[in-house]
Design an enzyme around this catalytic site. Structure first.
Site, PDB file in Angstrom:
ATOM      1  N   HIS A 136       6.175   4.864   0.755  1.00 31.23           N
ATOM      2  CA  HIS A 136       6.703   5.692  -0.333  1.00 31.23           C
ATOM      3  C   HIS A 136       8.203   5.548  -0.479  1.00 31.23           C
ATOM      4  O   HIS A 136       8.759   5.752  -1.550  1.00 31.23           O
ATOM      5  CB  HIS A 136       6.232   7.132  -0.152  1.00 31.23           C
ATOM      6  N   ASP A 151      -3.138   1.950  -1.033  1.00 31.87           N
ATOM      7  CA  ASP A 151      -4.007   2.441   0.038  1.00 31.87           C
ATOM      8  C   ASP A 151      -5.217   1.546   0.224  1.00 31.87           C
ATOM      9  O   ASP A 151      -5.691   1.375   1.344  1.00 31.87           O
ATOM     10  CB  ASP A 151      -4.441   3.885  -0.266  1.00 31.87           C
ATOM     11  N   GLU A 188      -9.242   3.984  -3.956  1.00 30.45           N
ATOM     12  CA  GLU A 188      -8.232   3.505  -3.007  1.00 30.45           C
ATOM     13  C   GLU A 188      -8.734   3.516  -1.564  1.00 30.45           C
ATOM     14  O   GLU A 188      -7.976   3.265  -0.634  1.00 30.45           O
ATOM     15  CB  GLU A 188      -6.926   4.296  -3.147  1.00 30.45           C
ATOM     16  N   CYS A 237      -3.036   1.079 -10.492  1.00 30.98           N
ATOM     17  CA  CYS A 237      -1.757   1.795 -10.433  1.00 30.98           C
ATOM     18  C   CYS A 237      -1.009   1.569  -9.128  1.00 30.98           C
ATOM     19  O   CYS A 237       0.052   2.140  -8.916  1.00 30.98           O
ATOM     20  CB  CYS A 237      -1.950   3.284 -10.699  1.00 30.98           C
TER      21      CYS A 237
HETATM   22  C1  PEP Z   1      -2.058   3.696  -4.208  1.00 31.71           C
HETATM   23  O1  PEP Z   1      -2.488   4.039  -3.098  1.00 31.71           O
HETATM   24  O2  PEP Z   1      -2.125   2.519  -4.647  1.00 31.71           O
HETATM   25  C2  PEP Z   1      -1.431   4.685  -5.094  1.00 31.71           C
HETATM   26  C3  PEP Z   1      -1.076   4.375  -6.320  1.00 31.71           C
HETATM   27  O3  PEP Z   1      -1.180   5.903  -4.570  1.00 31.71           O
HETATM   28  P1  PEP Z   1       0.075   6.216  -3.613  1.00 31.71           P
HETATM   29  O4  PEP Z   1       0.943   5.011  -3.551  1.00 31.71           O
HETATM   30  O5  PEP Z   1       0.751   7.401  -4.188  1.00 31.71           O
HETATM   31  O6  PEP Z   1      -0.612   6.513  -2.313  1.00 31.71           O
HETATM   32 MG    MG Z   2      -2.694   6.117  -2.633  1.00 36.06          MG
END
Ligand code: PEP
Ligand code: MG
Length: 582
Positions: free
Chosen positions: A191, A459, A435, A506
């Site tokens: 993140h 994920d 995911e 995403c």
């Molecule tokens: C992902 O896991 O690809 C996702 C978009 O969610 P995050 O990155 O917020 O875990």
């Molecule tokens: Mg995720």
């Protein structure tokens, strides 16, 4: 000059003086200070020591009142040790004579004392070593706290270097003053890396050990295109990078001209390019980059800097800001809270002692155990749905039952609002993130339950390859191009097509230009990326035909290793975007 290689997570090049941001775990680099800075450093030390003594005396009183003076005396002893003139003299000596930064001087002196005590194998003195470590922690906490304060009033641009940054620390960086960052730890989809995209500054993570090789103020280069950190560059390198920096800027501003052109392949297939956002203010970044809407609103960032859960009104206010910015026509996919693991774990409702938080009580697992928290957000999302094209999405769904439970709670909240006469969209589209490998494998069953899928590759890769997305040690395993990941994506797209469910990607994979042709060739028509990346992806979309993309996907699916897939895709993309891969 020293060159370090890591993982590029946000593009661009920055050149400037380093600012070392130390970590909570107090890894203290051997930082030197300028001669002119000695007096200020001594003053900083004095203030930190004074505050530490005050804290110890306060603890002494509080503990004595509560448990008795014999317990309070432990802190009394801490205060005595810290006011020992010999200790202060020694630390000050290192600052004055050897020009060490206060943190390093404190750590060195105290650790020397502690080592001496530890060598006494038994008796009361041996136990005092632990007290010294305690004292060190308090003083360093004060010193580093002051450093964090300094971050708020930077007077000149810097490049932040650190062992690691939490998402909150990254979000607090001011992109006007912090022109790039580089960290020893971290993976491609951590993140912290995602926040670099939000701030729109170059960033490289997972560089391995370097903080002991650099001092604050040293000149450094961060190359976010290639994942390189250069310490103390020579003249020739500096010149070359000045040139790279300006041509990259020209390339980026050229891309912005694509803003109002359709995201359409050369043979006329429309691709929906949407934005990923963490904060309501980023909705305007989406508009600036020509996004068709918000494909992923990560609402857990509502927790940033908060000590309590956001209220229904807090949620609603944030959603309304996004809707007002985008207008009623553009879709906004609001994802329910994905708390836990590396995202604001302190709010994860008492599960901070989990051995393996990524496999623990995270996301919908957490929400389903805390219905008040969950329903508060669902109410706000439903209320916002009366005002624009809102869609709801559940994260980290791993079983069909879990998805059905989420929908059931949503139905209950709808009933409550109905009874209260509060407006909402009864046809609110419901989606699930794919995911977790189990969800990808069962995509055909999941498809019957929802209106849309969004593949969270960040994920999905982590769980498929059992490789922590934040751990640079396993970064070579963590690859979107792994054949196992591609087969799962292929399975999800096929199931979505069969059940007429729309499907988006995403995760960060969608923002990496080298995967665009592959994803289109696999059948994806919706990609959601950090707004900053939209023009680059649009450029690729507008440069290819669907036929080419299908051929690329077919070839890539035949390859047996991530390395093979990635080099093939890189080569195919290089022909279209030499500026990035050249
Ligand atoms: C992902 O896991 O690809 C996702 C978009 O969610 P995050 O990155 O917020 O875990
Ligand atoms: Mg995720």
């Amino acid at each position: 000059m020293e060159i370090k290689r890591g993982i590029p997570v946000a593009p661009g090049v920055a050149i400037g003086p380093a600012l070392m941001l130390d970590t909570e775990s107090f890894r203290i680099p051997q930082r030197a200070i300028a001669v002119a800075g000695v007096a200020a450093e001594l003053q900083r030390l004095g203030l930190a020591m004074e505050a530490a003594v005050e804290e110890a005396r306060g603890n002494q009183k509080a503990i004595s009142d509560k448990l008795g003076t014999q317990y309070g005396a432990i802190f009394g002893a801490h205060a005595l040790l810290m006011t020992d003139p010999a200790l202060a003299r020694e630390i000050e000596g290192l600052i004055r004579d050897q020009h060490f930064a206060a943190e390093y001087a404190v750590s060195r002196v105290i650790r020397r004392y502690a080592k001496a005590l530890e060598s006494i194998e038994w008796g009361p003195l041996a136990a005092r070593a632990a007290d010294l470590f305690d004292i060190e922690k308090v003083i360093l906490g004060n010193l580093l706290g002051q450093r964090k304060e300094q971050m708020r009033d930077l007077k000149e641009p810097v490049i932040v270097l650190a062992h690691d940054l939490t998402p909150s620390e990254t979000a607090a960086l001011d992109p006007h003053m912090v022109h790039a960052f580089a960290t020893e730890a971290g993976g491609r989809a951590s993140h912290t890396a995602i926040m670099a995209g939000v701030l729109e500054i170059p960033a490289v993570v997972g560089l391995g050990k370097f903080v002991t090789d650099v001092s604050g103020g040293d000149f450094v280069i961060v190359d976010g295109n290639r994942g390189v950190l250069i310490l103390n560059p020579d003249e020739e390198t500096l010149e070359r990078y000045e040139h790279t920096r300006s041509s990259f800027r020209t390339f980026e501003s050229g891309l912005l001209e694509l803003r109002d052109l359709p995201a359409e392949t050369r043979d006329g297939t429309t691709i929906h390019l949407l934005g990923n956002i963490e904060f309501p203010q980023e909705a305007s970044h989406c508009l600036d980059r020509g996004a068709g809407g918000v494909g992923l609103y990560r609402t857990e960032f509502l927790y940033l800097g908060k000590k309590t859960h956001p209220t229904e009104e807090d949620h609603l206010e944030a959603y309304v800001t996004v809707l007002k910015t985008l207008g009623a026509q553009k879709p906004v996919v609001i994802r329910t809270l994905d708390l836990g693991a590396d995202k604001f774990p302190s709010h994860a409702g008492g599960h901070s002692d989990e051995r393996n938080p990524s496999l623990g009580v995270r996301s919908v697992r957490l929400c389903l155990r805390n219905l008040t928290l969950f329903k508060t957000q669902l109410r706000a999302i439903l209320r916002a749905s009366a005002l624009g094209d809102v869609r709801i999405m559940f994260p980290m769904v791993s079983t069909l039952l879990e998805l059905r439970q989420c929908k059931m709670i949503l139905a209950e909240v709808k009933e409550d609002l109905e009874e209260e006469g509060i407006a909402f969209n009864r046809q609110l589209p419901v989606g699930t993130m794919i995911e977790v490998p189990s969800a990808a494998i069962l995509a055909d069953l999941m498809a019957r339950e929802v209106n849309f899928f969004s593949i969270g590759t960040n994920d999905l890769i982590q769980y498929t390859l059992a490789a922590d997305r934040t751990n640079q040690e396993v970064a070579s395993l963590y690859s979107a191009g792994d054949p196992a990941v591609l087969r799962l994506i292929d399975n999800v797209v096929k199931a979505a097509r069969q059940y007429n469910v729309s499907v988006n990607v995403c995760g960060e994979m969608a923002a990496e230009p080298m995967y665009t042709m592959l994803l289109l060739g696999l059948g994806l028509r919706h990609l959601s990326v950090t707004p900053h990346n939209i023009p680059e992806i649009k450029k690729i979309v507008r440069s290819i035909t669907l036929e080419e993309a299908v051929e690329v996907a077919r070839e890539a699916m035949l390859l047996e290793t991530a390395r093979g897939v990635n080099s093939y895709l890189r080569e195919r993309t290089r022909r279209i975007l030499p500026e990035v891969f050249g």
